[in-house]
Design a protein around this motif. Sequence first.
Motif, PDB file in Angstrom:
ATOM      1  N   MET A 295       0.848  -1.370   0.022  1.00 48.99           N
ATOM      2  CA  MET A 295      -0.146   0.097   0.124  1.00 48.99           C
ATOM      3  C   MET A 295       0.935   1.182  -0.002  1.00 48.99           C
ATOM      4  O   MET A 295       1.916   1.368   0.659  1.00 48.99           O
ATOM      5  CB  MET A 295      -0.951  -0.094   1.301  1.00 48.99           C
ATOM      6  N   ALA A 296       0.370   2.287  -0.662  1.00 47.28           N
ATOM      7  CA  ALA A 296       1.132   3.400  -0.665  1.00 47.28           C
ATOM      8  C   ALA A 296       0.133   4.671  -1.233  1.00 47.28           C
ATOM      9  O   ALA A 296      -0.718   4.356  -1.922  1.00 47.28           O
ATOM     10  CB  ALA A 296       2.433   3.258  -1.451  1.00 47.28           C
ATOM     11  N   LEU A 297       0.555   5.896  -0.897  1.00 48.31           N
ATOM     12  CA  LEU A 297      -0.027   7.016  -1.330  1.00 48.31           C
ATOM     13  C   LEU A 297       0.900   8.002  -2.420  1.00 48.31           C
ATOM     14  O   LEU A 297       2.149   8.037  -2.205  1.00 48.31           O
ATOM     15  CB  LEU A 297      -0.572   7.956  -0.262  1.00 48.31           C
ATOM     16  N   ARG A 298       0.313   8.556  -3.140  1.00 50.59           N
ATOM     17  CA  ARG A 298       0.940   9.594  -4.156  1.00 50.59           C
ATOM     18  C   ARG A 298       0.516  11.069  -3.820  1.00 50.59           C
ATOM     19  O   ARG A 298      -0.711  11.289  -4.054  1.00 50.59           O
ATOM     20  CB  ARG A 298       0.727   9.083  -5.611  1.00 50.59           C
ATOM     21  N   PRO A 299       1.318  11.965  -3.759  1.00 52.78           N
ATOM     22  CA  PRO A 299       0.995  13.373  -3.861  1.00 52.78           C
ATOM     23  C   PRO A 299       0.309  13.729  -5.197  1.00 52.78           C
ATOM     24  O   PRO A 299       1.090  13.476  -6.347  1.00 52.78           O
ATOM     25  CB  PRO A 299       2.173  14.206  -3.599  1.00 52.78           C
ATOM     26  N   VAL A 300      -0.741  14.183  -5.321  1.00 51.44           N
ATOM     27  CA  VAL A 300      -1.260  14.562  -6.416  1.00 51.44           C
ATOM     28  C   VAL A 300      -1.441  16.037  -6.985  1.00 51.44           C
ATOM     29  O   VAL A 300      -1.556  16.401  -7.987  1.00 51.44           O
ATOM     30  CB  VAL A 300      -2.637  13.783  -6.803  1.00 51.44           C
ATOM     31  N   HIS A 301      -1.803  16.908  -5.569  1.00 50.44           N
ATOM     32  CA  HIS A 301      -1.839  18.019  -5.939  1.00 50.44           C
ATOM     33  C   HIS A 301      -1.507  19.019  -4.759  1.00 50.44           C
ATOM     34  O   HIS A 301      -1.773  18.576  -3.382  1.00 50.44           O
ATOM     35  CB  HIS A 301      -2.972  18.752  -6.707  1.00 50.44           C
ATOM     36  N   VAL A 302      -1.003  20.281  -4.903  1.00 54.19           N
ATOM     37  CA  VAL A 302      -0.980  21.156  -3.741  1.00 54.19           C
ATOM     38  C   VAL A 302      -2.362  21.907  -3.682  1.00 54.19           C
ATOM     39  O   VAL A 302      -2.673  22.686  -4.557  1.00 54.19           O
ATOM     40  CB  VAL A 302       0.210  22.090  -3.874  1.00 54.19           C
ATOM     41  N   ILE A 303      -2.990  22.112  -2.433  1.00 55.44           N
ATOM     42  CA  ILE A 303      -4.034  22.669  -2.090  1.00 55.44           C
ATOM     43  C   ILE A 303      -3.535  24.203  -1.728  1.00 55.44           C
ATOM     44  O   ILE A 303      -2.510  24.351  -0.962  1.00 55.44           O
ATOM     45  CB  ILE A 303      -4.880  22.278  -1.021  1.00 55.44           C
TER      46      ILE A 303
END
Length: 249
Positions: free
Chosen positions: A1-9
Motif C-alpha cells: 500500500m502507498a499514497l502519491r501526492p497529486v496536488h498542492v491545495i
Amino acid sequence: MALRPVHVIIKAVDAAAVGRFWAEALGWQAFSPGVTTYVGPPGGELVWPDPVFVGVDVVPVAGLAAAAGVKNRVHLDIATDSPARQAELVARLRALGATPADVGQGDVPWTVLADPEGNVFCVLEPREVYRDTGPIAAVVVDCADPRAMAAFWGEAIDWTPHEVTDDRAVLRSARGTGPYLEFLRTPDAPAALGRVHLDLLPYPGDDQAKEVARLRALGARDLDLGQGDAPWTVLTDPEGHEFCVLAPS
C-alpha cells in the motif's frame, strides 16, 4: 500500500483569480471542473491525476482573509533555466499582481514573492538539480525535525528519500520525475496550519480507510476543520502539517 501526492491545495478568497495567476506562473493551464480551480500541464483537456507532475488546486474558502505576505509552513519553489528567464518571470509575475516578500532571506540568489492573496513562494535561480522537475522545482515544508519528517513521509508516500540530514530532508518520486518534496529545519516556523497543503491519493484498487489507518499508526492525527461528511480524510503529520487523503480515483 502507498499514497502519491497529486496536488498542492491553496486556499483562497478568489480561487479563480489565484488559479489564473498560478497558471501564468507555471506556464500551465487553469481548469474549472467544479468549485475549485485546478492548475495543471497544458493540453486542452484536464488530466487528473497527472502521471508525472503535482498540480495546484485552488480552493475557495468563505471568510478567508488575504495572507498579506505571510510565509505558510508549505510553499512552492519555481524552477528557471537561466538568469534571464528568472528575471523575466519575476517581472511578469509582478505585473500580474505578485509583490516582493521579506521573510528574512537576506541576500540570496532566488527571489521571494507573494501571490495576489499574499501566499509566499520563491522563483529560483537556475539549479542543475531542478533541470528536469518541470515548473515546480519543489514543495517546501518548514519543520522542526527533518529526520522525523523523512521517517514519516517516507512511509506515508511512495517517494524515495534522496537526502536526510539534521537540517534538510529531500524526497522525490521513485520514477525520478516531477518536483521534490523538501523538509527544511525552521525552528521558528509558525505553528498555525496555514493555507497550503498536500493532497494524497491511493492507487486504484487500494483502500482509503486502510491507508488512513496506516497513517494513524505512523503518527498522523485527525483534524476537524468543519469538513463534515466529506469523501476525503483530513489529517496532520506528527508536526501538525495538514494534509488530506482523497478517495481513490
